[in-house]
Motif scaffolding. Structure first.
Motif, mmCIF file in Angstrom:
data_model
loop_
_atom_site.group_PDB
_atom_site.id
_atom_site.type_symbol
_atom_site.label_atom_id
_atom_site.label_comp_id
_atom_site.label_asym_id
_atom_site.label_seq_id
_atom_site.Cartn_x
_atom_site.Cartn_y
_atom_site.Cartn_z
ATOM 1 N N PRO A 138 0.832 -1.225 0.000
ATOM 2 C CA PRO A 138 0.000 0.000 0.000
ATOM 3 C C PRO A 138 0.859 1.265 0.000
ATOM 4 O O PRO A 138 1.942 1.294 0.587
ATOM 5 N N ILE A 139 0.340 2.296 -0.631
ATOM 6 C CA ILE A 139 1.012 3.600 -0.693
ATOM 7 C C ILE A 139 0.102 4.619 -0.006
ATOM 8 O O ILE A 139 -1.085 4.695 -0.303
ATOM 9 N N ILE A 140 0.653 5.368 0.924
ATOM 10 C CA ILE A 140 -0.137 6.340 1.675
ATOM 11 C C ILE A 140 -0.068 7.683 0.943
ATOM 12 O O ILE A 140 1.007 8.270 0.788
ATOM 13 N N ILE A 141 -1.232 8.156 0.506
ATOM 14 C CA ILE A 141 -1.337 9.452 -0.189
ATOM 15 C C ILE A 141 -2.315 10.319 0.593
ATOM 16 O O ILE A 141 -3.502 10.021 0.665
ATOM 17 N N SER A 142 -1.795 11.407 1.199
ATOM 18 C CA SER A 142 -2.636 12.333 1.978
ATOM 19 C C SER A 142 -3.460 11.594 3.017
ATOM 20 O O SER A 142 -4.660 11.833 3.185
ATOM 21 N N GLY A 143 -2.800 10.643 3.716
ATOM 22 C CA GLY A 143 -3.459 9.899 4.775
ATOM 23 C C GLY A 143 -4.376 8.795 4.295
ATOM 24 O O GLY A 143 -5.052 8.161 5.097
ATOM 25 N N ARG A 144 -4.365 8.537 2.987
ATOM 26 C CA ARG A 144 -5.242 7.501 2.440
ATOM 27 C C ARG A 144 -4.391 6.420 1.796
ATOM 28 O O ARG A 144 -3.439 6.714 1.053
ATOM 29 N N ALA A 145 -4.699 5.147 2.073
ATOM 30 C CA ALA A 145 -3.950 4.017 1.537
ATOM 31 C C ALA A 145 -4.416 3.738 0.114
ATOM 32 O O ALA A 145 -5.599 3.580 -0.140
ATOM 33 N N VAL A 146 -3.456 3.703 -0.809
ATOM 34 C CA VAL A 146 -3.731 3.422 -2.211
ATOM 35 C C VAL A 146 -2.939 2.182 -2.601
ATOM 36 O O VAL A 146 -1.768 2.036 -2.216
ATOM 37 N N GLN A 147 -3.541 1.284 -3.379
ATOM 38 C CA GLN A 147 -2.855 0.064 -3.785
ATOM 39 C C GLN A 147 -2.997 -0.123 -5.280
ATOM 40 O O GLN A 147 -4.074 0.013 -5.846
ATOM 41 N N VAL A 148 -1.856 -0.390 -5.928
ATOM 42 C CA VAL A 148 -1.831 -0.698 -7.347
ATOM 43 C C VAL A 148 -1.097 -2.008 -7.549
ATOM 44 O O VAL A 148 -0.385 -2.487 -6.659
ATOM 45 N N GLY A 149 -1.280 -2.602 -8.713
ATOM 46 C CA GLY A 149 -0.597 -3.835 -9.044
ATOM 47 C C GLY A 149 0.402 -3.622 -10.149
ATOM 48 O O GLY A 149 0.671 -2.501 -10.579
ATOM 49 N N CYS A 150 0.968 -4.743 -10.638
ATOM 50 C CA CYS A 150 2.021 -4.626 -11.642
ATOM 51 C C CYS A 150 2.009 -5.874 -12.520
ATOM 52 O O CYS A 150 2.009 -7.000 -12.016
ATOM 53 N N SER A 151 1.956 -5.685 -13.844
ATOM 54 C CA SER A 151 2.095 -6.781 -14.799
ATOM 55 C C SER A 151 3.426 -6.634 -15.509
ATOM 56 O O SER A 151 3.857 -5.513 -15.819
ATOM 57 N N ILE A 152 4.126 -7.784 -15.755
ATOM 58 C CA ILE A 152 5.492 -7.755 -16.297
ATOM 59 C C ILE A 152 5.576 -8.687 -17.492
ATOM 60 O O ILE A 152 5.076 -9.815 -17.472
ATOM 61 N N GLY A 153 6.187 -8.185 -18.582
ATOM 62 C CA GLY A 153 6.512 -9.020 -19.741
ATOM 63 C C GLY A 153 8.022 -9.150 -19.853
ATOM 64 O O GLY A 153 8.759 -8.167 -19.702
ATOM 65 N N ILE A 154 8.537 -10.367 -20.113
ATOM 66 C CA ILE A 154 9.980 -10.646 -20.064
ATOM 67 C C ILE A 154 10.426 -11.217 -21.403
ATOM 68 O O ILE A 154 9.770 -12.089 -21.982
ATOM 69 N N ALA A 155 11.559 -10.690 -21.926
ATOM 70 C CA ALA A 155 12.191 -11.239 -23.132
ATOM 71 C C ALA A 155 13.701 -11.109 -22.975
ATOM 72 O O ALA A 155 14.193 -10.270 -22.207
ATOM 73 N N SER A 156 14.470 -11.936 -23.695
ATOM 74 C CA SER A 156 15.936 -11.971 -23.539
ATOM 75 C C SER A 156 16.626 -11.744 -24.866
ATOM 76 O O SER A 156 16.115 -12.124 -25.932
#
Length: 550
Positions: free
Chosen positions: A486-504
């Motif tokens: 969670p990320i606290i912004i102005s006293g409010r908890a905000v949650q984001v996710g993350c998608s990842i693509g991988i190549a070599s």
């Protein structure tokens, strides 16, 4: 001459003149339009008022004549045919608007007549007798028939009358005759001239009296007896009084005031409509003259201020020429040249000092250039490298001799748009800064992370010579876990996710752009698979191969 006009003096002079002329043009347009509107309203109201006064005056006069005839019919002397002749002669002598007045007996024979005209003639077929026999009658304007050749007519125009007649009754109430009058229609022209005298300075002003059936009863030459199909006649019947701008049958536009005959007291009127019109061009003449005057003054001021601007610009341009000359010699590489500190306008003096300091700083310090280059490759929001740096770095890494295989990760935040939509862009920026810091903390010093734009990030995992290759899945898991906190912004908890693509590289493409495209494909496959996860391009290839074999 062209060089002079391209210089500062010419530009300032021409710009000043253009601005003044433009301002004069705009002012003339605005003032002219407002003047037209005001004039239109003022003239329209005055025309409608003139039409109303004329209609009211005509009705008041007709009411008076109607009452006069009613009263005279009740006098005993009028029912005495011998005395009636004297009465009608005296009445005609005292009222110049009376063209003819007479008395008929019950059978329609004229027994008394002003001037003895038509005395003894049978008038039983005439409307003035027939209608008067029925009751008090006020007739509309009509042409003279029996009297056309018997009455003097100095003007030579067709004679027109307005009839007023009423029955003569004895003491028992029996009708014994008709008291009949023909009022000259010239009376209406006298009313017109009297009421319009204060408006005689109005150029092109004309008035019309229109009958209930739309025929011109009084108007300019050539319109008498003609139908008048204009909208103001119909508007007068609905609104009573008002004004409008309309096109008349002659294809010209007029400001037209109108008033419908309202009647007066017991007299209900004959349904006349009075119109007062003025050509639009004549009505707007004052506004047009004002526009021309503004433009003329604008042109005069443009010349005056252009001359002043020419001399003022010369005073400003002299020190600028010295600065430009020093800059030219610096460009040519002449040694020992410095930008002079010149006097004159405070801004010019500040410019010379600023240029002097700038060139000194650029000459003496290479670090300033390096710092400017760093800024060009840095994302201003997160302080991470930007897309430009990432693309150039990955290309250079792939083309460097002896480079070992490396891995590219494309990251895109999940659920970031609602943060922007609900908390605003400032909150979104704060989330991006914290996410960037968290991602960087999960990587080794040899790895590179960049913000590509929006909520997209990219990572290059570099192999370190002599060390065991990193576990890509573990790194991806750490990155996702870090973003999910969670990320606290102005006293409010905000949650984001993350998608990842991988190549070599070079496994998934010998060219770097191919590797980047494959990482992007894997990223969107991860989003389609449910978001908040990592997916390698090789897994997509293997899955596609398995499906092909099946």
């Amino acid at each position: 001459m062209v060089v002079v006009l391209k210089g500062l003096r010419g530009i300032v002079a021409i710009t000043g003149a253009t601005l003044i002329v433009g301002m004069a043009f705009l002012m003339s347009a605005v003032v002219g339009e407002r003047s037209r509107t005001q004039l239109e309203q003022e003239i329209g109201r005055s025309l409608s008022e003139a039409a109303y006064q004329m209609a009211e005056k005509l009705d008041a006069d007709m009411w008076a004549r109607s009452n006069q005839v009613s009263v005279l019919a009740k006098i005993d002397a009028v029912r005495d045919w011998a005395v009636a002749q004297k009465v009608v002669d005296e009445l005609k002598a005292k009222d110049h608007t009376l063209a003819w007045v007479g008395v008929t007996d019950a059978k329609g024979s004229i027994v008394a007549s002003s001037g003895g005209i038509l005395l003894g003639v049978d008038a039983s077929s005439r409307p003035v007798y027939r209608e008067g026999l029925k009751g008090h009658f006020v007739g509309d304007v009509h042409d003279a028939v029996m009297l056309a050749k018997l009455l003097p007519n100095p003007s030579g125009e067709p004679m027109k009358f307005v009839d007023v007649a009423t029955p003569l009754k004895n003491d028992n109430g029996t009708v014994v005759g008709v008291f009949a009058t023909h009022f000259s229609w010239n009376w209406a022209r006298e009313v017109q001239q009297t009421l319009l005298k204060p408006m005689r300075e109005r150029r092109g002003l004309e008035t019309f009296i229109v009958s209930a059936d739309g025929t011109v009863l009084l108007g300019p030459e050539g319109t008498l007896g003609q139908p008048l199909p204009v909208g103001s006649v119909a508007s007068a019947k609905v609104n009573g009084i008002g004004w409008t701008v309309e096109t008349w049958p002659d294809a010209h536009r007029y400001l037209t005031g109108y008033a419908h005959s309202p009647g007066h007291a017991s007299y209900r009127g004959l349904g006349w409509t009075v119109l007062a019109r003025q050509p639009v061009d004549a009505a707007y003449a004052t506004a047009d003259a004002l526009q021309r005057e503004i433009l003329l003054w604008g042109g005069a001021f443009a010349c005056l201020f252009s001359a002043a601007a020419w001399f003022a610009a010369g005073w400003i341009a002299r020190p600028l020429h010295r600065i430009a000359d020093a800059a030219r010699r610096l460009r040519e590489g002449q040694p020992g040249v410095e930008i002079p500190v010149v006097g004159g306008a405070a801004e010019v003096e500040d410019l010379s000092r600023s240029l002097r300091d700038l060139i000194a700083a650029l000459t003496d310090s290479k670090s300033a250039l390096a710092r400017m280059e760093d800024i060009a490759y840095q994302d201003r929001l997160t302080a991470l490298p930007n897309r430009r740096f990432f693309e150039q770095y990955s290309e250079a890494l792939a083309n460097r001799p002896g480079t070992q295989p490396f891995t590219v990760m494309y990251l895109d935040l999940d659920g970031f748009k609602p943060v922007n939509d609900t908390l605003g862009h400032q909150a979104g920026d704060a989330v991006l800064r914290q996410v960037g810091a968290r991602l960087a903390s999960c990587l080794r010093t040899d790895d590179v992370i960049a913000r590509l734009g929006g909520d997209e990030f990219a990572v290059i995992i570099n192999p370190v010579p002599g060390k065991e290759p990193p576990h890509i899945d573990d790194i991806a898991a750490r990155l996702i876990t870090a973003v999910n906190e969670p990320i606290i912004i102005s006293g409010r908890a905000v949650q984001v996710g993350c998608s990842i693509g991988i190549a070599s590289w070079p496994e998934h493409g010998g060219a770097v752009h191919q590797v980047l495209e494959h990482a992007d494909q894997a990223l969107y496959a991860a989003k389609r698979a449910g978001r908040n996860r990592a997916l390698a391009y090789k897994d997509l290839v293997n899955k596609a191969e398995a499906l092909r074999l099946v």
